[in-house]
Motif scaffolding. Sequence first.
Motif, short mmCIF file in Angstrom:
data_model
loop_
_atom_site.label_atom_id
_atom_site.label_comp_id
_atom_site.label_asym_id
_atom_site.label_seq_id
_atom_site.Cartn_x
_atom_site.Cartn_y
_atom_site.Cartn_z
N THR A 68 -4.24 -5.79 16.67
CA THR A 68 -4.93 -4.52 16.88
C THR A 68 -5.86 -4.24 15.73
OG1 THR A 68 -2.95 -3.70 18.00
CG2 THR A 68 -4.54 -2.05 17.29
N LEU A 69 -7.06 -3.78 16.06
CA LEU A 69 -7.99 -3.29 15.04
C LEU A 69 -8.04 -1.78 15.17
CD1 LEU A 69 -10.52 -6.11 15.67
CD2 LEU A 69 -9.46 -5.66 13.43
N ILE A 70 -8.09 -1.08 14.05
CA ILE A 70 -8.05 0.38 14.09
C ILE A 70 -9.37 0.95 13.56
CG2 ILE A 70 -6.78 2.46 13.45
CD1 ILE A 70 -4.34 0.79 12.92
N LEU A 71 -10.00 1.77 14.38
CA LEU A 71 -11.23 2.45 13.99
C LEU A 71 -10.97 3.95 13.84
CD1 LEU A 71 -14.07 0.87 16.17
CD2 LEU A 71 -13.20 0.16 13.91
N GLU A 72 -11.81 4.58 13.02
CA GLU A 72 -11.66 6.02 12.79
C GLU A 72 -12.81 6.81 13.38
OE1 GLU A 72 -10.78 6.47 8.56
OE2 GLU A 72 -9.15 5.01 8.78
N SER A 73 -13.81 6.10 13.94
CA SER A 73 -14.97 6.78 14.51
C SER A 73 -15.49 6.03 15.72
CB SER A 73 -16.07 6.89 13.46
OG SER A 73 -17.31 7.21 14.09
N SER A 74 -15.83 6.79 16.77
CA SER A 74 -16.41 6.20 17.98
C SER A 74 -17.93 6.10 17.86
CB SER A 74 -16.05 7.06 19.19
OG SER A 74 -16.53 8.38 18.99
N MET A 86 -16.23 -5.09 16.53
CA MET A 86 -15.08 -5.20 17.44
C MET A 86 -15.42 -6.11 18.62
SD MET A 86 -12.85 -3.32 15.92
CE MET A 86 -13.65 -3.68 14.37
N ASN A 87 -16.62 -5.91 19.17
CA ASN A 87 -17.05 -6.72 20.31
C ASN A 87 -17.12 -8.20 19.92
OD1 ASN A 87 -18.24 -7.10 22.98
ND2 ASN A 87 -20.15 -7.50 21.87
N TYR A 88 -17.66 -8.46 18.74
CA TYR A 88 -17.77 -9.85 18.26
C TYR A 88 -16.38 -10.47 18.08
CZ TYR A 88 -18.86 -13.86 15.34
OH TYR A 88 -18.94 -15.13 14.84
N ILE A 89 -15.48 -9.73 17.44
CA ILE A 89 -14.15 -10.28 17.16
C ILE A 89 -13.40 -10.53 18.47
CG2 ILE A 89 -11.89 -9.81 16.13
CD1 ILE A 89 -13.38 -8.15 13.97
N LYS A 90 -13.45 -9.57 19.39
CA LYS A 90 -12.74 -9.75 20.67
C LYS A 90 -13.20 -11.02 21.36
CE LYS A 90 -11.67 -5.08 22.37
NZ LYS A 90 -10.68 -5.50 23.39
N ARG A 107 -5.07 -13.86 9.78
CA ARG A 107 -6.03 -14.69 9.06
C ARG A 107 -7.24 -15.04 9.93
NH1 ARG A 107 -3.35 -19.82 6.19
NH2 ARG A 107 -4.77 -19.97 4.44
N VAL A 108 -6.98 -15.37 11.21
CA VAL A 108 -8.06 -15.75 12.12
C VAL A 108 -8.96 -14.55 12.44
CG1 VAL A 108 -8.55 -16.55 14.47
CG2 VAL A 108 -6.78 -17.69 13.12
N ILE A 109 -8.35 -13.39 12.66
CA ILE A 109 -9.17 -12.21 12.96
C ILE A 109 -10.06 -11.87 11.78
CG2 ILE A 109 -9.07 -9.73 13.42
CD1 ILE A 109 -6.48 -10.33 14.97
N LEU A 110 -9.52 -11.97 10.60
CA LEU A 110 -10.32 -11.67 9.41
C LEU A 110 -11.48 -12.66 9.25
CD1 LEU A 110 -10.24 -9.49 7.22
CD2 LEU A 110 -9.73 -11.38 5.70
N LYS A 111 -11.21 -13.91 9.57
CA LYS A 111 -12.28 -14.92 9.53
C LYS A 111 -13.43 -14.51 10.46
CE LYS A 111 -13.45 -19.30 11.67
NZ LYS A 111 -14.82 -18.98 11.64
N HIS A 112 -13.10 -14.12 11.69
CA HIS A 112 -14.15 -13.71 12.63
C HIS A 112 -14.89 -12.48 12.11
CE1 HIS A 112 -12.83 -16.72 15.36
NE2 HIS A 112 -11.74 -16.10 15.78
N ALA A 113 -14.16 -11.57 11.51
CA ALA A 113 -14.79 -10.36 10.99
C ALA A 113 -15.81 -10.70 9.90
CB ALA A 113 -13.72 -9.41 10.44
#
Length: 318
Positions: free
Chosen positions: A132-138, A147-151, A203-209
């Motif tokens: 899960t990634l958590i955002l504070e603003s829409s 988020m779109n890129y990582i997904k 680790r993988v999600i952070l790499k994509h980010a």
Amino acid sequence: MSNGSSNNNNNTARFDAARRVAIFGGTHGNEMSGVTLVNLWMQNSAEIQRKGLEIKPFLTNPKAVEKCVRYVDTDLNRAFTQENLSATGGDELPYEVQRAQEINRMFGPKGSAEAYDVIFDLHNTTSNMGCTLILESSKDAFNLQMMNYIKKAFAPASCLVLLNEHPLLKYSTSRSVAKHPVGMEVGPQPQGVLRSNIFEAMRVILKHALDFISLFNEGMEFPPCTVEVFRVLERMDYPRDANGNIIAMVHPNLQDCDWEPLNPGDPMFQTFDGKSIHYQGSSTVYPTFINEAAYYEKQQAFVTTRRETLAASAIRKA
Ligand SMILES: CC(=O)N[C@@H](CC(=O)O)C(=O)O
Ligand SMILES: [Zn+2]
């Protein structure tokens, strides 16, 4: 232009290159994937370096990490209020408030042009939330595009986005010091425990980010997109007696069912003598953070969310 975004004629939002990025681990000292990854990267950062980027791995609550507890005096991930950040008292202040002030000096100041561009804050949950990634603003097109890129990069594995912009339930996180705050929550992993699957996923999600930020800095334009998010709606507490003691547990039908629909009338708690307590809401919601260990003290058995599709404008480096 500087801080923030503006629209040109093509409705492409322009953001400054994201040159300064921090990776926080140990905001909660017993969430071991983030603690371990950040410790590794502080020793050897080759894996997280990207050309033209200054990336700083940082252990945010070393005293809590030392003791393997969530916090020492108070929850660091609730401590970044303007009130705390400007509090006087030095050594007399709770440890985490002192630490919040230090972090704000190093990576902020919060809300200023000098603040870090992006902060990733690595957390683990005892809930069966998956990645899960958590955002504070829409409203942050840069983060929505990330988020779109990582997904997409993470598919066919799934990575969901939790949006916490609730006026009352939103809290003052460590990452909120950055212009673009991103929380990462991966579970299930017990407190104080490392699980290889959870560690590797993080680790993988952070790499994509980091790849996304590199591409953005190199001038890639990201076309308009939509992102499915789960918006925080309501905090659900355990049923309690007059003394505040819990009188029911998460119902077996709900346990481990994070992100699955909970319909009006569905069982959500089970009392110690086996009675079911049903969800009384008026519409289907998507519960998450179900039975998170750290939330017993926060009077939260789970949080309900609603699925929404957010639109993000195209973005490009200013
Ligand atoms: C289990 C856990 O610590 N969750 C985080 C979520 C977040 O980072 O927003 C917290 O409550 O601070
Ligand atoms: Zn945490």
